[in-house]
Design an enzyme around this catalytic site. Structure first.
Site, PDB file in Angstrom:
ATOM      1  N   LYS A  25       0.832  -1.204   0.000  1.00 56.79           N
ATOM      2  CA  LYS A  25       0.000   0.000   0.000  1.00 56.79           C
ATOM      3  C   LYS A  25       0.868   1.255   0.000  1.00 56.79           C
ATOM      4  O   LYS A  25       0.585   2.220  -0.718  1.00 56.79           O
ATOM      5  CB  LYS A  25      -0.962  -0.037   1.198  1.00 56.79           C
ATOM      6  CG  LYS A  25      -2.053  -1.102   1.014  1.00 56.79           C
ATOM      7  CD  LYS A  25      -2.808  -1.461   2.295  1.00 56.79           C
ATOM      8  CE  LYS A  25      -3.738  -2.662   2.027  1.00 56.79           C
ATOM      9  NZ  LYS A  25      -4.390  -3.182   3.242  1.00 56.79           N
TER      10      LYS A  25
ATOM     11  N   GLN B 151      -4.240  -1.732   9.468  1.00 52.47           N
ATOM     12  CA  GLN B 151      -4.120  -3.079   8.897  1.00 52.47           C
ATOM     13  C   GLN B 151      -4.712  -4.097   9.877  1.00 52.47           C
ATOM     14  O   GLN B 151      -4.463  -4.031  11.074  1.00 52.47           O
ATOM     15  CB  GLN B 151      -2.634  -3.389   8.635  1.00 52.47           C
ATOM     16  CG  GLN B 151      -2.408  -4.701   7.904  1.00 52.47           C
ATOM     17  CD  GLN B 151      -2.957  -4.713   6.477  1.00 52.47           C
ATOM     18  OE1 GLN B 151      -2.886  -3.717   5.768  1.00 52.47           O
ATOM     19  NE2 GLN B 151      -3.516  -5.834   6.062  1.00 52.47           N
TER      20      GLN B 151
ATOM     21  N   ASP C  41     -10.503   3.351   4.196  1.00 54.16           N
ATOM     22  CA  ASP C  41     -10.576   1.898   4.029  1.00 54.16           C
ATOM     23  C   ASP C  41     -12.014   1.393   4.256  1.00 54.16           C
ATOM     24  O   ASP C  41     -12.285   0.202   4.066  1.00 54.16           O
ATOM     25  CB  ASP C  41      -9.604   1.235   5.022  1.00 54.16           C
ATOM     26  CG  ASP C  41      -9.212  -0.179   4.605  1.00 54.16           C
ATOM     27  OD1 ASP C  41      -9.239  -0.476   3.396  1.00 54.16           O
ATOM     28  OD2 ASP C  41      -8.879  -0.984   5.491  1.00 54.16           O
TER      29      ASP C  41
END
Lengths: 282, 282
Positions: free
Chosen positions: A55, A99, A122
């Site tokens: 990412k 994450q 996200d």
């Protein structure tokens, strides 16, 4: 019967990243501020380390700055929440990626909810799930959002179609179904307790497989001409769909890898620039 | 074929209100504080005035205090949000009901989001929708929550069953589907854009009609032996299901009125006491 056409997520993601890079350059030039994604990683799980690095690398490609926060594996929920609140309040950070999974001792939901919705690029917060579900402005979960982009790019209009989503996770199956519903599909959620999965899948004009069980969906389960999106990702680069048999029956299908996967990061980058533009009022 | 058994929402709601009255009395005795529901009404729409009065009366029956806030029809969103934030912060108020619809000039979503999730006993906030959807602790939307209670009371276990929800509103259809999914049903959402509603409904072991179109679902649309929940409420006490034909084909069916309707207020009262107990730490 002819083989299905492939939905090329790699190529589409590349185009989106290029467009995002242009938007980033323009925004940076106009505001003097480079969009910034904060990545937060708890512990050193090798797969998670790899994902975060991918990412960050892709951010660099698009001209987006990234700020990495590495926390030790024994970080408490309270400390993680504190870190995420600080990032949420920091005007130099425009998007936040936490994450996951984060380890069993962490209350993941408490952590997600510490992310300000306007930085939730996200799409993991309650607010993002609700805005997706209600068709309101907000950020989408990246993989479901990427799936919708793929369908759009290949001219698949969900309106009035039967869509079956196999899987009901909070960041993949559930939001994918809600996004399809918001686009006027008739949506069915299937899962491990579905009594006759083949019968349900056979009704579908659009199948989204998002359950994490290798080759669960076979060609014989599909309505001829179905559009098949394989969001599964299992060991050995195997999806949730048995590609060899499905490609003979579908009209459009995503390969694994190179289908849904690349779209996830592309959506993350795109939403980061959108978040930055909104926060910078530009 | 024999007629369907009726699911008697009036009787079940009465039992729930009685149980709630006992819990209220016990909580009041133990803490010295009477649980309190704030009801907020914008304007003087006759139907809304009636609904709010019914809720207040039922509170009284259960020993729950209610505090009514009547705002003029031209109240701005900002003023309404301010009122709801003040109630959210007031320790003497345990639950908040914002009667809707509120008039076109009000941003309803902004108003709902001003309700603290721990006082959202009507289940209208983003957070409540998400906790329902993810099977997490929280308050449910009252009508969908009441539907689940009715199914439970009549021994209908949704696990592994095909459930079809007709309608996709934010406070009825969508959460009803999510609650059924959390209980392991295979859930299909149908709506105005569904291509073949009869075919979809005919797959269902459980039908939830929640669309507000009189007698849309007819007996011939049902799988024999289906469980039919009619959450529609249209002019002239007519539901979304054609009762006369459906009762001949279903195994269980809710009447209109006297089915889902009474369950909504019962759920509201029950959640108000639960909210009070949590806030009082009792």
């Amino acid at each position: 019967m002819s083989q299905a056409r492939l939905m090329d997520g790699t190529a589409l993601a590349r185009r989106i990243v290029e467009e995002t890079a242009e938007r980033t350059a323009d925004l940076t030039a106009r505001t003097g501020t480079t969009p910034c994604l904060a990545t937060v990683l708890v512990g050193e799980d090798p797969a998670s380390v790899t994902y975060v690095r991918m990412k960050q690398n892709r951010c660099r490609t698009a001209g987006i700055a990234s700020r990495h926060v590495a926390l030790p594996a024994d970080t408490t929920t309270a400390d993680l929440v504190g870190t995420l609140r600080a990032l949420s309040a920091d005007p130099a950070v425009h998007g936040i990626l936490l994450q996951h999974p984060m380890g069993r001792h962490i209350d993941e939901r408490a952590a997600f909810e510490a992310i300000a919705p306007e930085k939730d690029v996200d799409g993991v917060t309650f607010a993002s799930f609700a805005t997706m579900s209600f068709g309101l402005p907000g950020f989408v979960s990246c993989t479901p959002g990427g799936i919708m982009r793929l369908l759009d790019a290949y001219g698949v209009d969900p309106a009035g179609k039967r869509a079956v989503v196999v899987g009901r996770s909070a960041i993949l199956g559930k939001p994918a179904g809600m996004l399809l519903l918001a686009r006027d599909a008739t949506v069915t959620y299937c899962h491990s307790r579905t009594a006759d999965l083949s019968a349900a899948v056979r009704e579908a004009d659009i199948v989204v497989a998002a359950v994490g069980r290798p080759r669960l969906i076979r060609g014989q389960d599909l309505k001829p001409g179905a559009v098949v999106v394989d969001a599964g990702y299992n060991e050995g680069n195997v999806g949730d769909v048995d590609f060899a048999s499905a490609v003979e029956r579908a009209s459009l299908i995503t390969p694994v890898p190179g289908g849904v996967g690349p779209m996830t990061i592309a959506t993350l980058l795109e939403q980061t620039v959108t978040a930055a533009a909104r926060q910078l009022g530009a």
